[in-house]
Write an enzyme that holds these catalytic residues in place. Structure first.
Site, short mmCIF file in Angstrom:
data_model
loop_
_atom_site.label_atom_id
_atom_site.label_comp_id
_atom_site.label_asym_id
_atom_site.label_seq_id
_atom_site.Cartn_x
_atom_site.Cartn_y
_atom_site.Cartn_z
N GLY A 17 0.78 -1.24 0.00
CA GLY A 17 0.00 0.00 0.00
C GLY A 17 0.81 1.28 0.00
CG ASN A 19 1.39 3.28 -5.77
OD1 ASN A 19 1.78 4.31 -6.31
ND2 ASN A 19 1.96 2.11 -5.97
CG LEU A 99 -11.62 -5.32 -11.06
CD1 LEU A 99 -11.66 -3.81 -10.90
CD2 LEU A 99 -12.42 -6.01 -9.94
CG HIS A 115 1.30 -1.30 -15.70
ND1 HIS A 115 1.03 -2.58 -15.26
CD2 HIS A 115 2.34 -1.41 -16.57
CE1 HIS A 115 1.87 -3.43 -15.84
NE2 HIS A 115 2.67 -2.74 -16.65
CD GLU A 153 -13.49 -3.56 -23.03
OE1 GLU A 153 -13.76 -2.68 -22.19
OE2 GLU A 153 -13.36 -3.31 -24.25
C1 GRF Z 1 3.27 -0.95 -7.59
O1 GRF Z 1 4.47 -1.06 -8.29
C2 GRF Z 1 2.13 -0.81 -8.55
O2 GRF Z 1 2.42 -0.05 -9.68
C3 GRF Z 1 1.93 -2.24 -8.94
O3 GRF Z 1 2.11 -2.99 -7.75
C4 GRF Z 1 2.95 -2.26 -6.87
C5 GRF Z 1 2.13 -2.05 -5.60
O4 GRF Z 1 2.80 -1.44 -4.58
N1 GRF Z 1 0.71 -2.42 -9.64
P1 GRF Z 1 2.03 -0.86 -3.30
O5 GRF Z 1 1.10 -1.95 -2.76
O6 GRF Z 1 1.30 0.38 -3.69
O7 GRF Z 1 3.14 -0.59 -2.31
#
Ligand code: GRF
Length: 214
Positions: A17, A19, A99, A115, A153
């Site tokens: 988490g 992000n 999803l 991403h 999708e």
């Molecule tokens: C990040 O690199 C995000 O882009 C990818 O998975 C990772 C998740 O990291 N989809 P976090 O859970 O936000 O630390």
């Protein structure tokens, strides 16, 4: 002149988490004026993202596909959870499940994802977590980065909202590259994109109300 309504955000997570943390920090710093993070949904139990939600006083819900029995049951529970809380925007922040088209069709222009590559490189089914960075290093690219895009999708196939390039350096390992892309791109880009989309949704809502009054 009507005031714009702050959009209710649900952040979907599966892991540490970081992000989510970037989004929470941005809101606290006043950098998400058109959005409010009101819900965190995890599809995995006991991940650190849930502790981050709790520390910040945000409601957290865990929905596990295996416990619910099927993808359909998982998505039905998710839909109910989101609708009950009047969510306007879903942010996938390290959410490691795909999803269905049925689900994404219910939220057009209202789901975004981060991403960790420059789409269309190293994306689509199977490209998640460290696998993205392993593939980038194996191909020998000199620049990678992050992309925030709308979710439709097609996995990683929706319209691109923001991108930021990050240099690949000699001696990079997948872990080092992942960390640099998070620090230099993901944690900046995701709150910026969230604000852009919230402002756009709020603007459309006000426009629709004005038309309805005519
Ligand atoms: C990040 O690199 C995000 O882009 C990818 O998975 C990772 C998740 O990291 N989809 P976090 O859970 O936000 O630390």
């Amino acid at each position: 002149m009507k005031t714009l309504r702050r959009q209710n955000i649900a952040v979907l997570v599966s892991g540490s988490g970081t992000n989510l943390q970037a989004l929470l920090d941005a809101e606290k710093a006043g950098k998400l004026p058109m959005g409010h993070i009101s819900l965190v949904v995890s599809n995995k139990k006991e991940v650190y993202a849930l502790a981050r939600a709790e520390e910040n006083g945000i409601e957290a819900v865990t929905l596990v596909k295996r416990d619910l029995g099927s993808q359909e049951a998982f998505e039905a529970a998710l839909q109910e959870t989101l609708c009950e809380r009047h969510i306007d925007l879903i942010i996938l922040a390290g959410f490691l499940a795909i999803l269905s088209a049925d689900f994404t069709a219910k939220w057009p222009g209202r789901i975004i994802n981060i991403h960790p590559s420059l789409i269309p490189s190293f994306c689509g089914p199977g490209f998640y977590g460290l696998k993205v960075h392993e593939a980038a290093l194996a191909r020998g690219v000199k620049v990678s980065g992050a992309t925030v895009h709308y979710v439709n999708e097609i996995p990683d196939g929706g319209e691109i909202i923001l991108q930021k390039a990050v240099a690949v350096l000699p001696g990079d390992t997948p872990e080092k590259l992942q960390k640099r892309i998070m620090e230099e791109a993901e944690w900046l880009l995701l709150p910026q994109a969230a604000e852009l989309v919230c402002a756009s949704l709020a603007g459309k809502e006000t426009e629709d109300e004005s038309h309805a009054e005519l």
